[in-house]
Design a protein around this motif. Sequence first.
Motif, PDB file in Angstrom:
ATOM      1  N   MET A 197      22.606 -28.697  24.920  1.00 35.51           N
ATOM      2  CA  MET A 197      22.995 -28.513  26.285  1.00 35.51           C
ATOM      3  C   MET A 197      23.071 -26.906  26.561  1.00 35.51           C
ATOM      4  N   LYS A 198      23.305 -26.308  25.841  1.00 35.86           N
ATOM      5  CA  LYS A 198      23.091 -24.564  26.240  1.00 35.86           C
ATOM      6  C   LYS A 198      21.785 -24.336  26.280  1.00 35.86           C
ATOM      7  N   TRP A 199      21.067 -24.752  25.541  1.00 39.71           N
ATOM      8  CA  TRP A 199      19.635 -24.344  25.615  1.00 39.71           C
ATOM      9  C   TRP A 199      18.775 -24.996  26.983  1.00 39.71           C
ATOM     10  N   ILE A 200      19.133 -26.215  27.078  1.00 42.51           N
ATOM     11  CA  ILE A 200      18.580 -26.862  28.451  1.00 42.51           C
ATOM     12  C   ILE A 200      19.284 -26.178  29.807  1.00 42.51           C
ATOM     13  N   LEU A 201      20.587 -25.937  29.467  1.00 42.43           N
ATOM     14  CA  LEU A 201      21.144 -25.226  30.903  1.00 42.43           C
ATOM     15  C   LEU A 201      20.499 -23.695  30.885  1.00 42.43           C
ATOM     16  N   ASP A 202      20.487 -23.060  29.856  1.00 37.43           N
ATOM     17  CA  ASP A 202      19.766 -21.647  29.932  1.00 37.43           C
ATOM     18  C   ASP A 202      18.550 -21.859  30.494  1.00 37.43           C
ATOM     19  N   ALA A 203      17.740 -22.644  30.106  1.00 37.23           N
ATOM     20  CA  ALA A 203      16.240 -22.803  30.674  1.00 37.23           C
ATOM     21  C   ALA A 203      16.430 -23.053  32.103  1.00 37.23           C
ATOM     22  N   THR A 204      17.245 -23.902  32.288  1.00 43.06           N
ATOM     23  CA  THR A 204      17.559 -24.318  34.101  1.00 43.06           C
ATOM     24  C   THR A 204      17.927 -23.188  34.840  1.00 43.06           C
ATOM     25  N   ARG A 205      18.944 -22.535  34.284  1.00 42.49           N
ATOM     26  CA  ARG A 205      19.549 -21.455  35.070  1.00 42.49           C
ATOM     27  C   ARG A 205      18.622 -20.308  35.284  1.00 42.49           C
ATOM     28  N   SER A 206      17.514 -20.487  34.427  1.00 41.13           N
ATOM     29  CA  SER A 206      16.534 -19.016  34.250  1.00 41.13           C
ATOM     30  C   SER A 206      15.600 -19.211  35.624  1.00 41.13           C
ATOM     31  N   LYS A 207      15.159 -20.437  36.040  1.00 44.25           N
ATOM     32  CA  LYS A 207      14.443 -20.919  37.040  1.00 44.25           C
ATOM     33  C   LYS A 207      15.111 -20.403  38.417  1.00 44.25           C
ATOM     34  N   LYS A 208      14.313 -20.057  39.211  1.00 47.30           N
ATOM     35  CA  LYS A 208      14.697 -19.964  40.702  1.00 47.30           C
ATOM     36  C   LYS A 208      14.001 -20.808  41.627  1.00 47.30           C
ATOM     37  N   GLY A 209      14.387 -21.051  42.810  1.00 47.91           N
ATOM     38  CA  GLY A 209      13.553 -21.453  44.071  1.00 47.91           C
ATOM     39  C   GLY A 209      14.118 -22.935  44.365  1.00 47.91           C
ATOM     40  N   LYS A 210      14.641 -23.584  43.452  1.00 49.81           N
ATOM     41  CA  LYS A 210      14.718 -25.155  43.779  1.00 49.81           C
ATOM     42  C   LYS A 210      16.156 -25.328  43.612  1.00 49.81           C
ATOM     43  N   PRO A 211      16.900 -26.533  44.100  1.00 45.72           N
ATOM     44  CA  PRO A 211      18.444 -26.617  43.860  1.00 45.72           C
ATOM     45  C   PRO A 211      18.527 -26.949  42.416  1.00 45.72           C
ATOM     46  N   MET A 212      19.699 -26.897  41.980  1.00 44.34           N
ATOM     47  CA  MET A 212      19.988 -26.905  40.474  1.00 44.34           C
ATOM     48  C   MET A 212      19.776 -28.189  40.078  1.00 44.34           C
ATOM     49  N   TYR A 213      19.888 -29.383  40.646  1.00 50.56           N
ATOM     50  CA  TYR A 213      19.738 -30.766  40.333  1.00 50.56           C
ATOM     51  C   TYR A 213      18.251 -30.963  40.098  1.00 50.56           C
ATOM     52  N   LYS A 214      17.594 -30.348  40.724  1.00 52.05           N
ATOM     53  CA  LYS A 214      16.159 -30.650  40.575  1.00 52.05           C
ATOM     54  C   LYS A 214      15.468 -29.839  39.421  1.00 52.05           C
ATOM     55  N   ARG A 215      16.122 -28.585  39.300  1.00 52.35           N
ATOM     56  CA  ARG A 215      15.658 -27.951  38.115  1.00 52.35           C
ATOM     57  C   ARG A 215      16.221 -28.815  36.897  1.00 52.35           C
ATOM     58  N   LEU A 216      17.465 -29.202  36.898  1.00 47.85           N
ATOM     59  CA  LEU A 216      17.950 -29.843  35.610  1.00 47.85           C
ATOM     60  C   LEU A 216      17.147 -30.971  35.305  1.00 47.85           C
ATOM     61  N   ALA A 217      16.920 -31.818  36.445  1.00 49.32           N
ATOM     62  CA  ALA A 217      15.978 -32.993  36.055  1.00 49.32           C
ATOM     63  C   ALA A 217      14.994 -32.642  35.647  1.00 49.32           C
ATOM     64  N   GLU A 218      14.099 -31.591  35.966  1.00 57.32           N
ATOM     65  CA  GLU A 218      12.610 -31.208  35.493  1.00 57.32           C
ATOM     66  C   GLU A 218      12.806 -30.973  33.950  1.00 57.32           C
TER      67      GLU A 218
END
Length: 155
Positions: A97-118
């Motif tokens: 979960m730490k690695w998935i969330l770190d990768a998700t939070r490093s992306k910008k430009g979309k809402p959090m739920y879309k980045r997390l789903a990707e």
Amino acid sequence: MAIKTKKIVWTSSSSAEKTDKIINYLMKNGKKSVAKKIYSDMLKEIKANGHMNPQVVVETAIDNASPTVMIKSKRLWWSVYQVPVEVKQNKRLFYSMKWILDATRSKKGKPMYKRLAEEILAAYSNQWAAVKKKEETHRMAEANKAFAYMAKYVN
């Protein structure tokens, strides 16, 4: 006195516990309602991408991103050894979960739920940052397996 560790097994009965754990990892600054909204929107986004059971997708993605071996440093006299150590079941969920969330939070430009789903869908299909981090960790452990005998000295 033997210490018994509690293993986390992906069953339907403990599904609510795992969901709460994931929501707690998502939470920032104590805002649990925001984390719950992000999680539910993420499940809807996964379902919109054509997966009938998004909870199974999340569980599989976490399993794909969870490491089985990690590297810990052990210092003996003047040298530091990288010792491969097996990861316990409760720490596997934490690291994935730490690695998935770190990768998700490093992306910008979309809402959090879309980045997390990707990121969840990418980990589901063994791709992108979280799975690469796991493979890198396993490669490091494989390279240092000569020091595996020191694992009993690492706390």
